[in-house]
Structure formats: C-alpha cells, structure tokens
Design an enzyme around this catalytic site. Structure first.
Site, PDB file in Angstrom:
ATOM      1  N   HIS A 109     -39.046 -17.439   0.089  1.00  0.00           N
ATOM      2  CA  HIS A 109     -38.713 -16.045  -0.250  1.00  0.00           C
ATOM      3  C   HIS A 109     -37.232 -15.902  -0.597  1.00  0.00           C
ATOM      4  O   HIS A 109     -36.397 -16.733  -0.199  1.00  0.00           O
ATOM      5  CB  HIS A 109     -39.151 -15.071   0.860  1.00  0.00           C
ATOM      6  CG  HIS A 109     -38.320 -15.062   2.097  1.00  0.00           C
ATOM      7  ND1 HIS A 109     -38.764 -14.557   3.297  1.00  0.00           N
ATOM      8  CD2 HIS A 109     -37.047 -15.496   2.346  1.00  0.00           C
ATOM      9  CE1 HIS A 109     -37.818 -14.657   4.199  1.00  0.00           C
ATOM     10  NE2 HIS A 109     -36.768 -15.232   3.655  1.00  0.00           N
ATOM     11  N   ASN A 143     -40.286 -20.367   3.428  1.00  0.00           N
ATOM     12  CA  ASN A 143     -41.490 -20.138   2.620  1.00  0.00           C
ATOM     13  C   ASN A 143     -41.152 -19.815   1.159  1.00  0.00           C
ATOM     14  O   ASN A 143     -42.017 -19.420   0.391  1.00  0.00           O
ATOM     15  CB  ASN A 143     -42.334 -19.003   3.219  1.00  0.00           C
ATOM     16  CG  ASN A 143     -41.617 -17.653   3.194  1.00  0.00           C
ATOM     17  OD1 ASN A 143     -40.462 -17.565   2.779  1.00  0.00           O
ATOM     18  ND2 ASN A 143     -42.292 -16.609   3.624  1.00  0.00           N
ATOM     19  N   GLU A 203     -41.542 -11.760  -0.281  1.00  0.00           N
ATOM     20  CA  GLU A 203     -42.382 -12.812   0.284  1.00  0.00           C
ATOM     21  C   GLU A 203     -43.278 -13.429  -0.797  1.00  0.00           C
ATOM     22  O   GLU A 203     -43.440 -12.838  -1.876  1.00  0.00           O
ATOM     23  CB  GLU A 203     -43.244 -12.222   1.411  1.00  0.00           C
ATOM     24  CG  GLU A 203     -42.443 -11.628   2.562  1.00  0.00           C
ATOM     25  CD  GLU A 203     -41.792 -12.681   3.465  1.00  0.00           C
ATOM     26  OE1 GLU A 203     -41.550 -13.822   3.034  1.00  0.00           O
ATOM     27  OE2 GLU A 203     -41.495 -12.335   4.627  1.00  0.00           O
ATOM     28  N   ASP A 229     -31.244  -6.287   1.699  1.00  0.00           N
ATOM     29  CA  ASP A 229     -32.402  -5.751   2.420  1.00  0.00           C
ATOM     30  C   ASP A 229     -32.009  -5.158   3.763  1.00  0.00           C
ATOM     31  O   ASP A 229     -30.881  -5.340   4.230  1.00  0.00           O
ATOM     32  CB  ASP A 229     -33.477  -6.845   2.610  1.00  0.00           C
ATOM     33  CG  ASP A 229     -32.882  -8.207   2.981  1.00  0.00           C
ATOM     34  OD1 ASP A 229     -31.728  -8.237   3.453  1.00  0.00           O
ATOM     35  OD2 ASP A 229     -33.555  -9.222   2.810  1.00  0.00           O
TER      36      ASP A 229
HETATM   37  P1  PGA Z   1     -31.403 -17.863   7.013  1.00  0.00           P
HETATM   38  O1  PGA Z   1     -32.448 -16.959   6.227  1.00  0.00           O
HETATM   39  O2  PGA Z   1     -30.131 -17.789   6.227  1.00  0.00           O
HETATM   40  O3  PGA Z   1     -31.257 -17.221   8.362  1.00  0.00           O
HETATM   41  O4  PGA Z   1     -31.968 -19.234   7.061  1.00  0.00           O
HETATM   42  C1  PGA Z   1     -32.515 -17.084   4.846  1.00  0.00           C
HETATM   43  C2  PGA Z   1     -33.649 -16.238   4.329  1.00  0.00           C
HETATM   44  O5  PGA Z   1     -34.643 -16.063   5.050  1.00  0.00           O
HETATM   45  O6  PGA Z   1     -33.562 -15.765   3.194  1.00  0.00           O
END
Ligand code: PGA
Length: 259
Positions: A138, A136, A143, A67
């Site tokens: 995702h 959450n 999302e 992304d």
């Molecule tokens: P993080 O993010 O590795 O910074 O915890 C993971 C994500 O949001 O997919």
C-alpha cells in the site's frame, strides 16, 4: 523511476532529506507532502538538524499529510497530527496554520475529503511527496484493490495493516479500522515523489513495486508511471530485486542539478 540502493537506514534517510532540502531551497514556498510511520523518521531527524545547524528554513512551506485515522482527535498520541507535530513540525519554523492533515474527526467525512483535495489545489499542488510502502504494497492507506485513479476518501484498513500498526497501540483492538487517505490519483498528481523502504519485511513489496506489473493489487506499482520518482531502498529491503541498480548515480545527478 530512479532506484537508488543504500547500505543503511541512515544513508537512505540522508539522501531523502537532501532531496527535500533541495526542493525547499530552490522554492521557499514549496508544498511538501508528508508521510507518517517509522520509515520517514530518519528524514525528519535530518531535516530538523539541517534547520538547526544550517538554517534550512521552512517559513513559507506548506505541508499536506497523506492520511489520518478516523476517530482519533489531534491530541491523541497515535493520531497522525500528533505524530507529525512531535517528529517534525514542532521542531522547524513552519507556520502551523500552513500544515494540513485530513480531518478524521469531521462530521461529514465525504465533504472533508473534497475540501482536502481543494486545499491542495489552492496551494498550487504538491511539489514533493514523501512516501513509505506497506508490506502489502500500500501507499498512504490505499490498500490492495484501491483504484489507481482514486482521490482523497475513506478507506477500510486491511488486516495486515491493522496488524502492522498495532505496534503503536496498546493492543490490536485499539487500532482504528478506518482512515482518510489521499487517493492514488492525488499522490500521482504531485510533481515529484520520493518513496523509501527499509527492512527485510518490505523486500517482497519493493520487488513487486519496481519489477512487477502495474496492478491495483499492489498500489505502489503505480509509481512506475510517475514522471519524476526516486525510490530509495536500504539494502535489506532491496534483497528480492533481481536486477542491479545504481548506488550513487542519484547523488551525482543531484549535485549537477543544484549547480
Ligand atoms: P512504516 O509504514 O513506515 O511504519 O513501515 C509504511 C506504510 O505502511 O506505508
């Protein structure tokens, strides 16, 4: 889906890096799917070490990131292009022209999404996709509520994601509201997945992903349906799992695979 619980972030990262290295050694022209965020940093550090100390070569490797924020140019320190260059690509012998991210600055975002899918296909599809998980649930920027069959597209970030990611920006208001993300369907097309999670704040999402029903409201649950997925979880992130999972099984099997 294979679940491996590790005692520490370092052990989780070491196993993740070993799986990536196995793919690259077996197929020098591998197509790797890369993730940003803090979770994969340990894997990238270990891969850089393997490149420098053990001669692990990425010369023919092609990479696709999951992304990119919309509106941040590649030289912006919070753009994912900047992040992945700084934390991995600048330190290994991959050819930069073989490394791709969605174009968050494209005038025609819809077209850029279609082209990204096309590029992945032309490269032969993704051999191994690295994934983190949001608190959450995702994956990439898909999302809660994202279609499980979705392809690369524009996504509006949830309030929880904006809050979580604001730690990388001067303030919350600076976090972009939109991103281009590989879709869940795009991710599921990868031939192999590794998903990593560490920290107590991920424990709820991890339990839902592994033991909950498959639902678009927790996008990561879809990996239960993937035919070759290894979920590597550090002890704190595994704190809300109700069943027992092996610690070392994966390592034993991997050693057998590589013989
Ligand atoms: P993080 O993010 O590795 O910074 O915890 C993971 C994500 O949001 O997919």
């Amino acid at each position: 889906m294979e679940v491996v619980i590790k005692e520490s972030y370092e052990q989780m990262s070491a196993l993740g890096a070993e799986i990536v290295a196995r793919i690259v050694r077996n197929k020098p022209r591998s197509v790797l799917g890369l993730a940003t965020g803090s979770t994969p940093l340990g894997i990238y550090r270990e891969l850089i070490r393997m490149h420098k100390d053990e001669g692990l070569s990425f010369f023919q490797v092609v990479t696709f990131n999951l992304d990119e924020y919309i509106g941040l140019p590649p030289e912006h320190p919070q753009s994912y292009r900047y992040f992945i260059n700084q934390n991995l690509l600048d330190h290994i012998n991959v050819k930069k022209e073989n490394t791709y991210l969605p174009d968050g600055m494209a005038e025609n975002i819809e077209l850029a999404c279609i082209e990204y899918e096309k590029k992945i296909e032309e490269a032969g599809g993704i051999d191994l996709q690295i994934l983190g998980i949001g608190s959450n649930g995702h994956i990439a920027f898909n999302e809660p509520g994202s279609s499980l069959g979705s392809r690369t597209r524009i996504e509006t970030l949830s309030e929880e994601t904006i809050q979580n990611n604001s730690r990388f920006f001067p303030c919350r208001e600076n976090v972009p509201r939109h991103a281009i993300t590989m879709g869940i369907g795009t991710i599921m097309d990868a031939r192999e997945l590794i998903l990593l999670a560490n920290g107590e704040e991920k424990a709820g999402a991890v339990a839902s992903m592994i033991e909950g029903p498959i639902t678009a409201m927790v996008p990561a649950t879809v990996v239960q349906l993937h035919r070759k997925t290894t979920v590597i979880v550090e002890r704190a992130a595994a704190g809300r799992l109700s069943r027992c999972y092996p610690g070392e099984l994966q390592v034993i099997r991997m050693n057998r695979d590589t013989k």
